[in-house]
Design a protein around this motif. Structure first.
Motif, PDB file in Angstrom:
ATOM      1  N   ASP A  13       0.829  -1.207   0.000  1.00  0.00           N
ATOM      2  CA  ASP A  13       0.000   0.000   0.000  1.00  0.00           C
ATOM      3  C   ASP A  13       0.869   1.266   0.000  1.00  0.00           C
ATOM      4  O   ASP A  13       2.107   1.189   0.009  1.00  0.00           O
ATOM      5  CB  ASP A  13      -1.013  -0.022   1.153  1.00  0.00           C
ATOM      6  CG  ASP A  13      -0.400   0.104   2.536  1.00  0.00           C
ATOM      7  OD1 ASP A  13       0.771   0.520   2.671  1.00  0.00           O
ATOM      8  OD2 ASP A  13      -1.116  -0.207   3.518  1.00  0.00           O
ATOM      9  N   ALA A  14       0.225   2.403  -0.004  1.00  0.00           N
ATOM     10  CA  ALA A  14       0.931   3.686  -0.087  1.00  0.00           C
ATOM     11  C   ALA A  14       1.850   3.936   1.104  1.00  0.00           C
ATOM     12  O   ALA A  14       2.797   4.714   1.005  1.00  0.00           O
ATOM     13  CB  ALA A  14      -0.089   4.817  -0.215  1.00  0.00           C
ATOM     14  N   ASP A  15       1.583   3.269   2.214  1.00  0.00           N
ATOM     15  CA  ASP A  15       2.425   3.419   3.403  1.00  0.00           C
ATOM     16  C   ASP A  15       3.569   2.411   3.441  1.00  0.00           C
ATOM     17  O   ASP A  15       4.308   2.347   4.428  1.00  0.00           O
ATOM     18  CB  ASP A  15       1.578   3.272   4.667  1.00  0.00           C
ATOM     19  CG  ASP A  15       0.546   4.376   4.810  1.00  0.00           C
ATOM     20  OD1 ASP A  15       0.864   5.541   4.468  1.00  0.00           O
ATOM     21  OD2 ASP A  15      -0.582   4.076   5.259  1.00  0.00           O
ATOM     22  N   GLY A  16       3.684   1.580   2.405  1.00  0.00           N
ATOM     23  CA  GLY A  16       4.744   0.587   2.352  1.00  0.00           C
ATOM     24  C   GLY A  16       4.430  -0.707   3.080  1.00  0.00           C
ATOM     25  O   GLY A  16       5.311  -1.546   3.270  1.00  0.00           O
ATOM     26  N   VAL A  17       3.176  -0.897   3.497  1.00  0.00           N
ATOM     27  CA  VAL A  17       2.769  -2.119   4.193  1.00  0.00           C
ATOM     28  C   VAL A  17       2.419  -3.179   3.150  1.00  0.00           C
ATOM     29  O   VAL A  17       1.686  -2.907   2.199  1.00  0.00           O
ATOM     30  CB  VAL A  17       1.573  -1.843   5.131  1.00  0.00           C
ATOM     31  CG1 VAL A  17       1.122  -3.123   5.821  1.00  0.00           C
ATOM     32  CG2 VAL A  17       1.928  -0.768   6.154  1.00  0.00           C
ATOM     33  N   HIS A  18       2.955  -4.384   3.353  1.00  0.00           N
ATOM     34  CA  HIS A  18       2.723  -5.508   2.427  1.00  0.00           C
ATOM     35  C   HIS A  18       1.536  -6.328   2.932  1.00  0.00           C
ATOM     36  O   HIS A  18       1.583  -6.901   4.024  1.00  0.00           O
ATOM     37  CB  HIS A  18       3.959  -6.398   2.341  1.00  0.00           C
ATOM     38  CG  HIS A  18       5.222  -5.646   2.049  1.00  0.00           C
ATOM     39  ND1 HIS A  18       5.431  -4.958   0.876  1.00  0.00           N
ATOM     40  CD2 HIS A  18       6.336  -5.460   2.794  1.00  0.00           C
ATOM     41  CE1 HIS A  18       6.621  -4.395   0.910  1.00  0.00           C
ATOM     42  NE2 HIS A  18       7.194  -4.679   2.067  1.00  0.00           N
TER      43      HIS A  18
END
Length: 175
Positions: free
Chosen positions: A78-83
């Protein structure tokens, strides 16, 4: 036109593998919490990044059903870098078994005693916490599945623990 000895064309910038290939990342799984169970709706599992959108799970899940250590999963970032896991790509052949010692049973709240019972099978696992001694075990496909199942059933009969199998294989079903 390139000369014949120029080698293959360089891949486009977007075709290069991510710099984190082979490194651990946290892959998160979403699920609906079970009534009367732990109040979580996500679980993060460590995984080895294999490609831009796949990783191999590197630890045993406490909460997420249908996945075991060693499985390859697909994820989106996602945009926050969470996979976030989106599905399984390849099964590992492993099973996931969760064992919760009965507090007033012969083992008490001793997660180490649970591990000792499964040590002869070479099973690895993790403990959720000292306050909640849930033991999550990875059962390899090549293990003595029949004997492990018999021990799990014996433990229930003798008041040692409750258990659930949250990721099964065909080999487990027929053992």
């Amino acid at each position: 036109m390139s000369p014949p000895d120029a080698g293959p064309p360089r891949p486009a910038r977007d075709d290069r593998p991510p710099s984190g290939i082979g490194r651990y990342i946290k892959v998160w799984f979403r699920f609906v919490p079970r009534e009367g169970w732990l109040p979580y709706d996500t679980e993060g599992l460590w995984a080895t990044r294999l490609s831009a959108d796949t990783a191999r799970v590197a630890n045993v899940p406490f909460l997420q059903d249908g996945v075991a250590e060693g499985e390859t999963v697909r994820f989106t970032t996602d945009a926050d870098g969470v996979h976030w896991a989106t599905g399984r790509v390849a099964a590992s052949g492993n099973c996931t078994v969760r064992v919760l010692p009965v507090p007033d049973g012969p083992l008490g709240r001793d997660a180490h005693a649970v591990h000792e019972r499964f040590a002869p099978f070479g099973l690895g696992g993790e403990v959720f916490s000292a306050d909640f001694p849930l033991v999550a075990l990875t059962v390899p496909g090549g293990a003595d599945l029949g004997a492990i199942k018999a021990l799990l059933i014996r433990g229930v009969a003798e008041g040692w623990w409750h258990f659930e199998v949250s990721c099964v294989t065909d080999a487990w079903r027929v053992a």
